[in-house]
Design an enzyme around this catalytic site. Structure first.
Site, PDB file in Angstrom:
ATOM      1  N   GLN A  79       3.724  -4.909 -30.015  1.00  0.00           N
ATOM      2  CA  GLN A  79       3.667  -5.890 -29.241  1.00  0.00           C
ATOM      3  C   GLN A  79       2.904  -7.111 -30.085  1.00  0.00           C
ATOM      4  O   GLN A  79       3.057  -7.253 -31.243  1.00  0.00           O
ATOM      5  CB  GLN A  79       2.809  -5.329 -28.015  1.00  0.00           C
ATOM      6  CG  GLN A  79       3.459  -4.512 -27.063  1.00  0.00           C
ATOM      7  CD  GLN A  79       3.651  -3.236 -27.652  1.00  0.00           C
ATOM      8  OE1 GLN A  79       2.388  -2.679 -27.809  1.00  0.00           O
ATOM      9  NE2 GLN A  79       4.551  -2.575 -27.741  1.00  0.00           N
TER      10      GLN A  79
ATOM     11  N   LYS B 118       7.252  -7.796 -37.291  1.00  0.00           N
ATOM     12  CA  LYS B 118       6.193  -6.785 -37.820  1.00  0.00           C
ATOM     13  C   LYS B 118       6.921  -5.678 -38.638  1.00  0.00           C
ATOM     14  O   LYS B 118       6.491  -5.248 -39.675  1.00  0.00           O
ATOM     15  CB  LYS B 118       5.432  -6.205 -36.785  1.00  0.00           C
ATOM     16  CG  LYS B 118       4.719  -7.390 -35.664  1.00  0.00           C
ATOM     17  CD  LYS B 118       3.997  -6.399 -34.552  1.00  0.00           C
ATOM     18  CE  LYS B 118       4.686  -6.221 -33.513  1.00  0.00           C
ATOM     19  NZ  LYS B 118       5.573  -7.293 -33.104  1.00  0.00           N
TER      20      LYS B 118
ATOM     21  N   ASP C 290       7.416  -9.227 -31.063  1.00  0.00           N
ATOM     22  CA  ASP C 290       8.684  -9.634 -31.989  1.00  0.00           C
ATOM     23  C   ASP C 290       8.512 -10.359 -33.058  1.00  0.00           C
ATOM     24  O   ASP C 290       9.561 -11.174 -33.159  1.00  0.00           O
ATOM     25  CB  ASP C 290      10.021  -9.804 -30.783  1.00  0.00           C
ATOM     26  CG  ASP C 290      10.252  -8.694 -29.799  1.00  0.00           C
ATOM     27  OD1 ASP C 290       9.941  -7.476 -30.128  1.00  0.00           O
ATOM     28  OD2 ASP C 290      10.597  -8.970 -28.644  1.00  0.00           O
TER      29      ASP C 290
ATOM     30  N   GLY D 143       9.876  -2.387 -30.745  1.00  0.00           N
ATOM     31  CA  GLY D 143      11.052  -2.069 -31.221  1.00  0.00           C
ATOM     32  C   GLY D 143      10.860  -2.935 -32.495  1.00  0.00           C
ATOM     33  O   GLY D 143      11.075  -4.271 -32.370  1.00  0.00           O
ATOM     34  N   HIS D 144      10.740  -2.352 -33.484  1.00  0.00           N
ATOM     35  CA  HIS D 144      10.518  -2.930 -34.783  1.00  0.00           C
ATOM     36  C   HIS D 144      11.711  -2.954 -35.889  1.00  0.00           C
ATOM     37  O   HIS D 144      12.043  -1.605 -36.049  1.00  0.00           O
ATOM     38  CB  HIS D 144       9.374  -2.330 -35.582  1.00  0.00           C
ATOM     39  CG  HIS D 144       8.135  -2.470 -34.801  1.00  0.00           C
ATOM     40  ND1 HIS D 144       6.766  -2.015 -35.184  1.00  0.00           N
ATOM     41  CD2 HIS D 144       7.886  -3.247 -33.677  1.00  0.00           C
ATOM     42  CE1 HIS D 144       5.906  -2.211 -34.340  1.00  0.00           C
ATOM     43  NE2 HIS D 144       6.674  -3.022 -33.279  1.00  0.00           N
TER      44      HIS D 144
HETATM   45  P1  GDP Z   1       8.963  -6.829 -34.511  1.00  0.00           P
HETATM   46  O1  GDP Z   1       8.921  -6.126 -33.153  1.00  0.00           O
HETATM   47  O2  GDP Z   1       7.798  -7.570 -34.463  1.00  0.00           O
HETATM   48  O3  GDP Z   1       9.123  -5.677 -35.705  1.00  0.00           O
HETATM   49  O4  GDP Z   1       9.992  -7.851 -34.265  1.00  0.00           O
HETATM   50  P2  GDP Z   1      11.605  -7.423 -33.972  1.00  0.00           P
HETATM   51  O5  GDP Z   1      12.404  -6.770 -34.692  1.00  0.00           O
HETATM   52  O6  GDP Z   1      11.654  -6.950 -32.462  1.00  0.00           O
HETATM   53  O7  GDP Z   1      12.557  -8.853 -33.934  1.00  0.00           O
HETATM   54  C1  GDP Z   1      12.339  -9.577 -35.080  1.00  0.00           C
HETATM   55  C2  GDP Z   1      13.969  -9.906 -35.485  1.00  0.00           C
HETATM   56  O8  GDP Z   1      13.784 -10.923 -36.324  1.00  0.00           O
HETATM   57  C3  GDP Z   1      14.471  -8.784 -36.250  1.00  0.00           C
HETATM   58  O9  GDP Z   1      15.815  -8.909 -35.725  1.00  0.00           O
HETATM   59  C4  GDP Z   1      14.477  -9.251 -37.498  1.00  0.00           C
HETATM   60  O10 GDP Z   1      15.756  -8.491 -38.001  1.00  0.00           O
HETATM   61  C5  GDP Z   1      14.697 -10.410 -37.404  1.00  0.00           C
HETATM   62  N1  GDP Z   1      13.925 -11.123 -38.850  1.00  0.00           N
HETATM   63  C6  GDP Z   1      12.654 -11.071 -39.226  1.00  0.00           C
HETATM   64  N2  GDP Z   1      12.271 -11.529 -40.200  1.00  0.00           N
HETATM   65  C7  GDP Z   1      13.141 -12.654 -40.216  1.00  0.00           C
HETATM   66  C8  GDP Z   1      13.336 -13.922 -40.945  1.00  0.00           C
HETATM   67  O11 GDP Z   1      12.840 -14.524 -41.626  1.00  0.00           O
HETATM   68  N3  GDP Z   1      14.440 -14.965 -40.514  1.00  0.00           N
HETATM   69  C9  GDP Z   1      15.506 -14.166 -39.598  1.00  0.00           C
HETATM   70  N4  GDP Z   1      16.308 -15.194 -39.527  1.00  0.00           N
HETATM   71  N5  GDP Z   1      15.407 -13.177 -38.899  1.00  0.00           N
HETATM   72  C10 GDP Z   1      14.339 -12.515 -39.349  1.00  0.00           C
HETATM   73  P1  IMO Z   2       7.041  -5.195 -30.286  1.00  0.00           P
HETATM   74  O1  IMO Z   2       6.296  -4.041 -30.967  1.00  0.00           O
HETATM   75  C1  IMO Z   2       7.933  -7.713 -27.154  1.00  0.00           C
HETATM   76  C2  IMO Z   2       6.530  -6.885 -23.152  1.00  0.00           C
HETATM   77  C3  IMO Z   2       7.479  -6.815 -22.056  1.00  0.00           C
HETATM   78  C4  IMO Z   2       6.786  -7.166 -20.972  1.00  0.00           C
HETATM   79  C5  IMO Z   2       5.328  -6.445 -20.970  1.00  0.00           C
HETATM   80  C6  IMO Z   2       4.813  -5.289 -20.427  1.00  0.00           C
HETATM   81  O2  IMO Z   2       8.560  -4.922 -30.676  1.00  0.00           O
HETATM   82  O3  IMO Z   2       6.708  -6.593 -30.678  1.00  0.00           O
HETATM   83  P2  IMO Z   2       5.579  -2.670 -21.175  1.00  0.00           P
HETATM   84  O4  IMO Z   2       6.849  -1.963 -21.634  1.00  0.00           O
HETATM   85  O5  IMO Z   2       4.470  -2.590 -22.308  1.00  0.00           O
HETATM   86  O6  IMO Z   2       4.963  -2.393 -19.894  1.00  0.00           O
HETATM   87  O7  IMO Z   2       5.880  -4.176 -20.877  1.00  0.00           O
HETATM   88  O8  IMO Z   2       5.195  -6.581 -22.399  1.00  0.00           O
HETATM   89  N1  IMO Z   2       6.476  -6.127 -24.396  1.00  0.00           N
HETATM   90  C7  IMO Z   2       6.996  -6.554 -25.498  1.00  0.00           C
HETATM   91  N2  IMO Z   2       7.406  -8.058 -25.928  1.00  0.00           N
HETATM   92  N3  IMO Z   2       7.844  -7.084 -28.058  1.00  0.00           N
HETATM   93  C8  IMO Z   2       7.412  -5.800 -27.690  1.00  0.00           C
HETATM   94  O9  IMO Z   2       6.830  -4.866 -28.859  1.00  0.00           O
HETATM   95  C9  IMO Z   2       6.992  -5.546 -26.460  1.00  0.00           C
HETATM   96  N4  IMO Z   2       6.534  -4.611 -25.843  1.00  0.00           N
HETATM   97  C10 IMO Z   2       6.392  -4.660 -24.569  1.00  0.00           C
HETATM   98  O10 IMO Z   2       8.826  -7.197 -22.067  1.00  0.00           O
HETATM   99  O11 IMO Z   2       6.892  -8.491 -20.748  1.00  0.00           O
HETATM  100 MG    MG Z   3      10.231  -5.997 -31.330  1.00  0.00          MG
END
Ligand code: GDP
Ligand code: IMO
Ligand code: MG
Length: 423
Positions: free
Chosen positions: A224, A17, A14, A41-42
């Site tokens: 991840q 990415k 998270d 979840g991107h």
């Molecule tokens: P990912 O799994 O690495 O793609 O990240 P996620 O989408 O799960 O979580 C990142 C969250 O931070 C999302 O809700 C994005 O919209 C938000 N986000 C990304 N870059 C920034 C930033 O620079 N500032 C803020 N405030 N939010 C951001």
């Molecule tokens: P993105 O790509 C954050 C965590 C889960 C759990 C562990 C194992 O959005 O960054 P799994 O479902 O793989 O068996 O879970 O890894 N986890 C993540 N945490 N971002 C993710 O993906 C994750 N994918 C798995 O919360 O602790």
């Molecule tokens: Mg994510």
């Protein structure tokens, strides 16, 4: 010949990415996922609207870009089809813009049930899995039982499915207090498999290498984060795939010599969702503030993310393990109002100081902090690096010095335009 560049999360996932891949994609013709599955979840925020991708690479919102789901990915057809349906409402047909590896493994409905059963049986020791069937699907892959996308086209596909399902049902019968019903999901699953047949199932390793030979600019998108890597993460509180740069080679069929830039993404602080050690976790108001201002709730499960200060021990480890060439700092805007910002620079373990990330992920460590003056400025509208407040530039310079790696990009908000390219 071209080399494939890589985007990786350096923390526990998270990091942002999805946003970064979307922002970098105008410089690439192909974006490829190489590991993980719908546990990812991107989020990509375009004009105030957030789109969450689980399996489809984050290049999909840029026209003319080919998106490859590589052999290292595990795919739940129901989730993939649902995702594609939502994308097509916005983008029109994407049949020619997504290609799936024949070697990508399928997540069966019973994999999801096994994931849930295993977690329930672990009780307090649960991993905190996203319950998408990731662990059981990779177990079948390494156990040489799995079903792959290429199998979908075989006349005996249904028999193969039934054989594996029956194996799973036997395993599930050992979980005495666990009840499940896969019948409606199974129906959706077969429907989704049929729907997905309009996409090309390909030996993507040949496609990827041919494109690299032709000089096509390509980007690999990690899912991840480094500290969730099955080999080097905070085992057993990890996912089941190789999230480090090494995963690109096995997950796409690219030789190590063909890996180019490695972009390592980190938040200016840390978050973790699910169980497992988190040395700099904050249980106080500051942690609450990070969660509230950063909207730190899982994009896949909606669970609140645990929050804490930036951990330099863990960050340096992640940079080392993937040979990161370029750092990208996300979400610094979340700390805009903070008086002070802290970074853990070493761990105290049994009275001894170390800056090496321990094999147990830091279960009993006391972090040692360096304190920085907060920048106390709204940076969300800034688009030039030189316009950032001096205190924040000091923070960036410290990270560069500690990691030995340049910070090339700073993200200052969720939107695809809220980004600063440093050089
Ligand atoms: P990912 O799994 O690495 O793609 O990240 P996620 O989408 O799960 O979580 C990142 C969250 O931070 C999302 O809700 C994005 O919209 C938000 N986000 C990304 N870059 C920034 C930033 O620079 N500032 C803020 N405030 N939010 C951001
Ligand atoms: P993105 O790509 C954050 C965590 C889960 C759990 C562990 C194992 O959005 O960054 P799994 O479902 O793989 O068996 O879970 O890894 N986890 C993540 N945490 N971002 C993710 O993906 C994750 N994918 C798995 O919360 O602790
Ligand atoms: Mg994510």
């Amino acid at each position: 010949m071209n080399k494939i560049d890589v985007v990786l999360g350096l923390q526990w996932g998270d990091e942002g990415k999805g946003k970064v891949v979307d922002c970098l994609t105008p410089g690439y013709e192909v974006v490829a996922r190489f590991q993980g599955g719908p546990n990812a979840g991107h989020s990509i925020s375009i004009e105030g609207k957030s789109h969450v991708l689980h399996t489809v690479p984050s290049g999909i919102f840029r026209e003319g870009v080919l998106n490859i789901i590589g052999n290292g990915v595990v795919v739940d057809p129901v989730i993939l089809f649902d995702e594609i349906s939502k994308i097509e409402l916005l983008e029109g047909p994407v049949t020619d813009r997504i290609i799936i590896s024949k070697r990508a493994h399928l997540i069966l409905p019973t994999h999801r049930a096994l994931d849930a059963a295993s977690e329930a049986a672990k009780g307090k020791a649960k991993i905190g899995s996203t319950l998408k069937g990731i662990g059981p699907a990779y177990m079948d892959k390494t156990g040489r039982n799995g079903l792959r996308f290429g199998d979908v086209l075989l006349p005996e596909f249904k028999q193969k499915y039934e054989a594996l399902k029956n194996k799973h049902l036997q395993l599930l019968s050992h979980y005495k207090d666990f009840s499940f019903d896969i019948s409606s999901y199974e129906e959706q699953w077969f429907k989704a498999v049929e729907e997905l047949k309009r996409f090309k199932f390909v030996d993507t390793e040949f496609l990827v290498n041919k494109k690299l030979d032709e000089g096509t600019p390509m980007l690999a998108e990690g899912a991840q984060g480094s500290l969730l890597d099955v080999e080097f993460g905070s085992y057993p509180f990890v996912t089941s795939s190789n999230t480090l740069a090494a995963g690109v080679c096995s997950g796409l069929g690219v030789a190590p010599s063909k890996v180019g830039k490695v972009y390592g993404i980190f938040k200016a602080y840390c978050t973790r969702v699910g169980s497992g050690p988190f040395p700099t976790e904050l249980f106080d108001e500051t942690g609450e503030e990070l969660r509230r201002i950063g909207h730190e709730y899982g994009a896949t499960t909606g669970r609140p993310r645990r929050c804490g200060w930036l951990d330099m021990v863990a960050l340096k480890y992640a940079v080392m393990m993937s040979g990161v060439t370029d750092l990208i700092m996300m979400k610094s805007d979340v700390m805009d109002d903070f008086d002070t910002v802290k970074v853990a620079t070493s761990y105290k373990i049994n009275g001894k100081y170390t800056d090496e990330y321990p094999y147990d992920g830091g279960t009993n460590v006391e972090p040692v902090y360096t304190e920085f003056k907060g920048w106390k400025t709204d940076i969300t509208g800034i688009r030039k690096y030189e316009d950032l407040p001096a205190e924040m530039k000091d923070y960036v310079a410290f990270i560069e010095k500690e990691t030995g790696c340049p910070v090339r990009i700073v993200s200052v908000g969720p939107d695809r335009n809220a980004i600063i390219f440093k050089d």
